[in-house]
Structures are given as structure tokens and as C-alpha cells.
Design a protein around this motif. Structure first.
Motif, PDB file in Angstrom:
ATOM      1  N   GLY A  19       0.951  -1.229  -0.045  1.00  0.00           N
ATOM      2  CA  GLY A  19      -0.023  -0.047  -0.140  1.00  0.00           C
ATOM      3  C   GLY A  19       0.888   1.268  -0.168  1.00  0.00           C
ATOM      4  N   SER A  20       1.936   1.287   0.799  1.00  0.00           N
ATOM      5  CA  SER A  20       2.885   2.411   0.903  1.00  0.00           C
ATOM      6  C   SER A  20       3.408   2.677  -0.407  1.00  0.00           C
ATOM      7  N   TYR A  21       4.063   1.587  -1.198  1.00  0.00           N
ATOM      8  CA  TYR A  21       4.674   1.797  -2.531  1.00  0.00           C
ATOM      9  C   TYR A  21       3.711   2.314  -3.670  1.00  0.00           C
ATOM     10  N   LEU A  22       2.564   1.749  -3.595  1.00  0.00           N
ATOM     11  CA  LEU A  22       1.398   1.866  -4.261  1.00  0.00           C
ATOM     12  C   LEU A  22       1.091   3.482  -4.305  1.00  0.00           C
ATOM     13  N   ASP A 230      10.046 -17.484  -5.195  1.00  0.00           N
ATOM     14  CA  ASP A 230      10.564 -16.409  -6.419  1.00  0.00           C
ATOM     15  C   ASP A 230      10.252 -15.141  -5.815  1.00  0.00           C
ATOM     16  N   TRP A 231      11.410 -14.444  -5.433  1.00  0.00           N
ATOM     17  CA  TRP A 231      11.274 -13.183  -4.386  1.00  0.00           C
ATOM     18  C   TRP A 231      11.513 -11.940  -5.631  1.00  0.00           C
ATOM     19  N   GLY A 232      10.716 -11.008  -5.488  1.00  0.00           N
ATOM     20  CA  GLY A 232      10.859  -9.701  -6.301  1.00  0.00           C
ATOM     21  C   GLY A 232      10.892  -8.739  -5.379  1.00  0.00           C
ATOM     22  N   HIS A 233      10.904  -7.450  -5.854  1.00  0.00           N
ATOM     23  CA  HIS A 233      10.949  -6.135  -5.174  1.00  0.00           C
ATOM     24  C   HIS A 233       9.566  -5.589  -5.148  1.00  0.00           C
ATOM     25  N   ALA A 234       9.163  -5.435  -3.831  1.00  0.00           N
ATOM     26  CA  ALA A 234       7.703  -4.880  -3.928  1.00  0.00           C
ATOM     27  C   ALA A 234       7.775  -3.487  -4.648  1.00  0.00           C
ATOM     28  N   LYS A 235       8.352  -2.454  -4.843  1.00  0.00           N
ATOM     29  CA  LYS A 235       8.234  -1.312  -5.480  1.00  0.00           C
ATOM     30  C   LYS A 235       8.065  -1.832  -6.898  1.00  0.00           C
ATOM     31  N   ASP A 236       8.483  -2.880  -7.546  1.00  0.00           N
ATOM     32  CA  ASP A 236       8.332  -3.128  -9.038  1.00  0.00           C
ATOM     33  C   ASP A 236       6.872  -3.698  -8.883  1.00  0.00           C
ATOM     34  N   TYR A 237       6.591  -4.557  -8.112  1.00  0.00           N
ATOM     35  CA  TYR A 237       5.312  -5.088  -8.106  1.00  0.00           C
ATOM     36  C   TYR A 237       4.131  -4.118  -8.045  1.00  0.00           C
ATOM     37  N   ALA A 238       4.239  -3.049  -7.214  1.00  0.00           N
ATOM     38  CA  ALA A 238       3.279  -2.090  -6.871  1.00  0.00           C
ATOM     39  C   ALA A 238       2.958  -1.332  -8.412  1.00  0.00           C
ATOM     40  N   ILE A 239       4.117  -1.159  -9.244  1.00  0.00           N
ATOM     41  CA  ILE A 239       3.876  -0.501 -10.540  1.00  0.00           C
ATOM     42  C   ILE A 239       2.694  -1.559 -11.355  1.00  0.00           C
ATOM     43  N   SER A 240       2.996  -2.855 -11.275  1.00  0.00           N
ATOM     44  CA  SER A 240       2.334  -3.725 -11.950  1.00  0.00           C
ATOM     45  C   SER A 240       0.745  -3.635 -11.822  1.00  0.00           C
ATOM     46  N   MET A 241       0.447  -3.384 -10.573  1.00  0.00           N
ATOM     47  CA  MET A 241      -0.865  -3.014  -9.902  1.00  0.00           C
ATOM     48  C   MET A 241      -1.673  -2.021 -10.630  1.00  0.00           C
ATOM     49  N   TRP A 242      -0.864  -0.946 -10.853  1.00  0.00           N
ATOM     50  CA  TRP A 242      -1.495   0.165 -11.775  1.00  0.00           C
ATOM     51  C   TRP A 242      -1.546  -0.249 -13.012  1.00  0.00           C
ATOM     52  N   LYS A 243      -0.646  -0.736 -13.680  1.00  0.00           N
ATOM     53  CA  LYS A 243      -0.590  -1.344 -14.877  1.00  0.00           C
ATOM     54  C   LYS A 243      -1.962  -2.033 -15.463  1.00  0.00           C
ATOM     55  N   ILE A 244      -2.148  -3.029 -14.431  1.00  0.00           N
ATOM     56  CA  ILE A 244      -3.047  -4.091 -14.475  1.00  0.00           C
ATOM     57  C   ILE A 244      -4.520  -3.405 -14.638  1.00  0.00           C
ATOM     58  N   LEU A 245      -4.522  -2.260 -14.019  1.00  0.00           N
ATOM     59  CA  LEU A 245      -5.777  -1.489 -14.146  1.00  0.00           C
ATOM     60  C   LEU A 245      -6.183  -0.458 -15.184  1.00  0.00           C
ATOM     61  N   GLN A 246      -4.922  -0.327 -15.849  1.00  0.00           N
ATOM     62  CA  GLN A 246      -4.831   0.600 -17.064  1.00  0.00           C
ATOM     63  C   GLN A 246      -4.969  -0.289 -18.351  1.00  0.00           C
ATOM     64  N   TYR A 247      -4.913  -1.581 -18.301  1.00  0.00           N
ATOM     65  CA  TYR A 247      -5.259  -2.251 -19.526  1.00  0.00           C
ATOM     66  C   TYR A 247      -6.594  -2.041 -20.267  1.00  0.00           C
ATOM     67  N   LYS A 248      -6.607  -2.272 -21.391  1.00  0.00           N
ATOM     68  CA  LYS A 248      -7.959  -2.108 -21.932  1.00  0.00           C
ATOM     69  C   LYS A 248      -9.149  -2.871 -21.272  1.00  0.00           C
ATOM     70  N   LYS A 249      -8.911  -4.365 -21.020  1.00  0.00           N
ATOM     71  CA  LYS A 249      -9.964  -4.969 -20.393  1.00  0.00           C
ATOM     72  C   LYS A 249      -9.479  -5.634 -19.167  1.00  0.00           C
TER      73      LYS A 249
END
Ligand code: NAP
Ligand code: F7E
Length: 348
Positions: A19-22, A230-249
């Protein structure tokens, strides 16, 4: 030219790691952010204090509301008041091990919480509001073959946390199909950061080894050293949340790094960076790591950290997100560890 109307986002789980990164990302994108915080006896806003001034409320683009997703009425009232363009449901009892101790509570928050938000969107007829559900790789649970998991693999959860996330996942799909709500699932694999809660294994290892190095802690006790994540960085993953809601469908997406490490490998990588020389010996509950400089046991295994049923292997295939969302992780697990160690050293 008229002013462009700012988008409004409502984040459940604003005080948490993601939530904080997003919130940071959306503020940079010029959103107005509303966050929902549950009442607790201490402030519990450490992760977002830099984003708003809790005394003077000087940031006019950032608002906090008291609420709780176990409370359907307050959830509906907040959504009705704000009528957001985007709702991110990141709120959950998010600890897998703890879900074995408090299963009913976990299901109430992690499963029914999602239903309460989606039902509010439906009742309020918010046709334009998009919904993001924080789904999890824990939904895969028991995997038949140790291969990268994609959006098509079936779920076999191994904890009430996982079961609750499967419920929330299917609830989002159902509201999309039945009521045409723009509801999406981000199936996120483990993601960590300096802001990770202290009882998750990566933070526990980094914090523990830094303290051992500084002479502030004698030993670190862990559970299953052979689980693969499979460990990623939360900062990168928060960007994906926004991108997911901007996709056309509205769709469902795996977000991961497609790399695998055991817990033991993670320990070894952190120790090496801290110049702690480890020698492993023993097996099972008797497995230990000795600091070769001092001859002292600094890591052991304690069965209290085992789970009644474990998820042995998780590695994600994020090729759909890479192709259609143009998302990929910017930071490797190695860089994630560097970031977590730097933070721990400067804040210890
Ligand atoms: P986190 O740090 O544990 O944050 C969870 C957030 O949910 C906190 O803000 C927490 O508030 C809030 N919350 C808990 N119960 C609530 C309730 N009853 N009403 C309202 N808010 C409540 O988790 P995270 O790592 O940021 O993860 C965010 C979401 O993604 C979670 O849903 C998690 O299950 C999911 N997820 C995480 C990962 C991962 O690897 N991190 C992977 C896949 C999915 P308090 O601060 O008051 O506790
Ligand atoms: O455990 C093993 C443990 O608690 C990782 C949550 O964000 O990611 C997270 O769930 C592995 C497990 O994360 C200890 O048995 C060994 O195999 O850090 P964790 P998790 O259970 O994978 C998913 C994707 C989520 O959705 C969840 O919200 O490490 N392990 N020793 C240990 N784990 C802990 N916590 N503590 C130990 O001492």
C-alpha cells in the motif's frame, strides 16, 4: 483549455508494505489518494508518514479514513463517499503461518473482505470504478510439476490464507462476469522490501544477520530451509498493480521474476554480503550454521516455524504481463537483498 480531472484511487491496506509503495507511485502520477486504515492502539503509519502530515494534513492529495473490511457498512460508506476511479484491495491477514492459528479471522478478512468491497461497488452501481484484487501465488499451493506457473495452472491452496485468496480471486472473476465490473486479479509471487513485515522470512533473515553481525543478537531460528520461492521487489510489483488497471480489459495476471531460490540460498546470499562466513552441518531439526570466525552456532532450525502443510515450490511465469502490460521486474533478487541490507544497516 480546461483542467484535467485528477483520478481518484482508494487503497485498502494503505499502511502495509505494498500500500505504501502504491501510494507513492500514484501520487507521482498525480492521483488523489484515499487510504483506509483500521483503528489500532498505536499510530501504525510508519510506512506512509513521509507521504502525509498526520498533524497538519498538508498533502491535499492524500487522505486517510478509518475503516475495516470486516465491517461491510463502513466499507460501503467509504466507497460511496469517495466514488473512486480505482479501488485497490490490498487489505488482508497476509501471514500464511498465522492463518493456521486464526483461520476463521483470516477467512473473514482475506476472503469475505474482498466480497464486501465488490458487493459495495455492485450495490452503488459504480459502473466506472475499476477493482484490483491482491491475489497470491499461495493459491497454487501444491504444484504437480516444478515449473514456472502461469495464469492457466489450477489452484490447490495449502493454508486458509491460500483458500481465502482463491475465494477472493473467483469472487473478482464472478463480479466481472455477472455484473460487468472491471475487476482484475494480480497473482503476485513473493515480493519483499525494506518495508516488509519483520516476521516474513526475508526480513527476518536480513534483520537477524545484521544484528548478529553487530553483536546485538546471538542466533537466528528458522523453519523450512528448503522451501523454494520467487522473490521480487515490492516497488516493482506495485507498478504492475497500476498497469493491470490501465489495460483495455479486466484480466488476471501473474507477476513474478521467474527465478527460484531456497530459503537456505537466501540466507547464504545475505551472509556473504555481510561477510559472515557460514559452515552448515546436520540435517532436519539438527541443521545448523556456524560462524567460522567465532565457531558459534548462529542459525538453527526450530519446528515452531514449520507449517502443518507447506508450499514447497513457487516460481512464476510473467510472460503475459511482459507482452501485454510491458511490465518486467527492474530489480533482481540480488538487488533486493542489497536494498534490504542497506536499509537495515542504516536503521539499526
Ligand atoms: P501487509 O504488509 O501485511 O499489509 C496488509 C494491509 O492490510 C495492512 O495495511 C493492514 O493493516 C491491512 N489490513 C489487515 N486487516 C485489515 C482489515 N480488517 N481492514 C482493513 N485493512 C486491513 O501485506 P503486503 O505484503 O503489503 O501485501 C498486500 C496484499 O497483497 C495482501 O492482500 C497480501 O495478502 C497480498 N499479497 C502479498 C504478497 C507478498 O509477497 N507481499 C504476495 C501476494 C499477495 P495494518 O497495518 O493495520 O495491519
Ligand atoms: O515464508 C519458509 C516458509 O512467511 C516463505 C506472504 O506475503 O508470500 C508470503 O507468504 C517461506 C515459507 O512467505 C521461516 O515455510 C522458513 O516456505 O516469508 P514467508 P510466504 O508464506 O511465502 C505469499 C506470496 C503471500 O501471498 C503472503 O501474503 O519461508 N520459512 N523459515 C519461514 N517463513 C517464516 N515466515 N519464518 C521463518 O522463520
Amino acid at each position: 483549455m480546461g483542467k484535467v480531472k485528477k483520478k481518484i484511487a482508494l487503497i485498502f491496506g494503505i499502511t502495509g508494505q505494498d500500500g505504501s509503495y502504491l501510494a507513492e507511485i500514484l501520487l507521482k502520477k498525480n492521483y488523489i489518494i484515499h487510504g483506509v486504515k483500521r483503528r489500532s492502539s498505536s499510530a501504525n503509519t510508519e510506512r506512509i508518514d513521509h507521504l502525509f502530515d498526520s498533524l497538519n494534513f498538508t498533502n491535499k492529495n492524500f487522505y486517510i479514513h478509518y475503516g475495516d473490511i470486516s465491517d461491510g457498512t463502513s466499507t460501503l460508506n467509504i466507497i460511496n463517499k469517495i466514488k473512486p476511479d480505482e479501488i485497490y484491495n490490498l487489505a488482508a491477514q497476509s501471514h500464511v503461518r498465522v492463518s493456521f492459528d486464526i483461520p476463521e479471522y483470516t477467512a473473514d478478512i482475506t476472503a469475505l473482505g474482498a466480497l464486501r468491497i465488490l458487493e459495495a461497488i455492485k450495490i452503488l452501481k459504480l459502473k466506472k470504478t475499476k477493482y484490483y484484487q491482491a491475489s497470491s501465488s499461495e493459491m497454487y499451493g501444491l504444484v504437480k510439476k516444478r515449473k514456472s506457473l502461469n495464469e492457466k495452472i489450477h489452484f490447490h491452496p495449502r493454508s486458509i490464507y491460500g483458500v481465502s485468496k482463491v475465494f477472493a480471486y473467483h469472487t473478482a472473476v464472478h463480479y466481472r462476469e455477472a455484473y460487468k465490473i472491471f475487476a482484475c486479479n494480480g497473482i503476485l509471487f513473493n515480493h519483499e522490501s525494506p518495508r516488509r513485515g519483520p516476521t516474513f522470512v526475508t526480513k527476518k533473515i536480513v534483520q537477524g544477520l545484521v544484528r548478529i553481525k553487530n553483536g546485538q543478537q546471538k542466533k537466528l531460528s528458522l523453519g523450512n530451509l528448503y522451501a523454494i520461492r520467487d522473490w521480487g521487489h515490492a516497488k516493482d510489483y506495485a507498478i504492475s498493480m497500476w498497469k493491470i488497471l490501465q489495460y483495455k480489459k479486466p484480466e488476471d495476471w501473474v507477476i513474478a521474476t521467474n527465478k527460484e531460490y531456497t530459503v537456505k540460498k537466501f540466507v547464504t546470499m545475505v551472509a556473504k554480503k555481510l561477510e559472515i562466513s557460514l559452515k552448515w552441518k546436520g540435517k532436519g531439526l539438527n541443521e545448523k550454521a556456524i560462524d567460522t570466525h567465532t565457531g558459534k552456532i548462529i542459525i538453527d532450525v526450530n519446528s515452531k516455524h514449520f507449517r502443518p502443510s507447506e508450499v514447497d515450490f513457487l516460481k512464476g511465469d510473467f510472460s503475459k504481463a511482459k507482452k501485454l502490460l510491458k511490465w518486467k521486474p527492474a530489480l533482481s533478487t540480488d538487488e533486493l537483498i542489497d536494498d534490504m541490507i542497506d536499509f537495515e544497516i542504516s536503521n539499526n
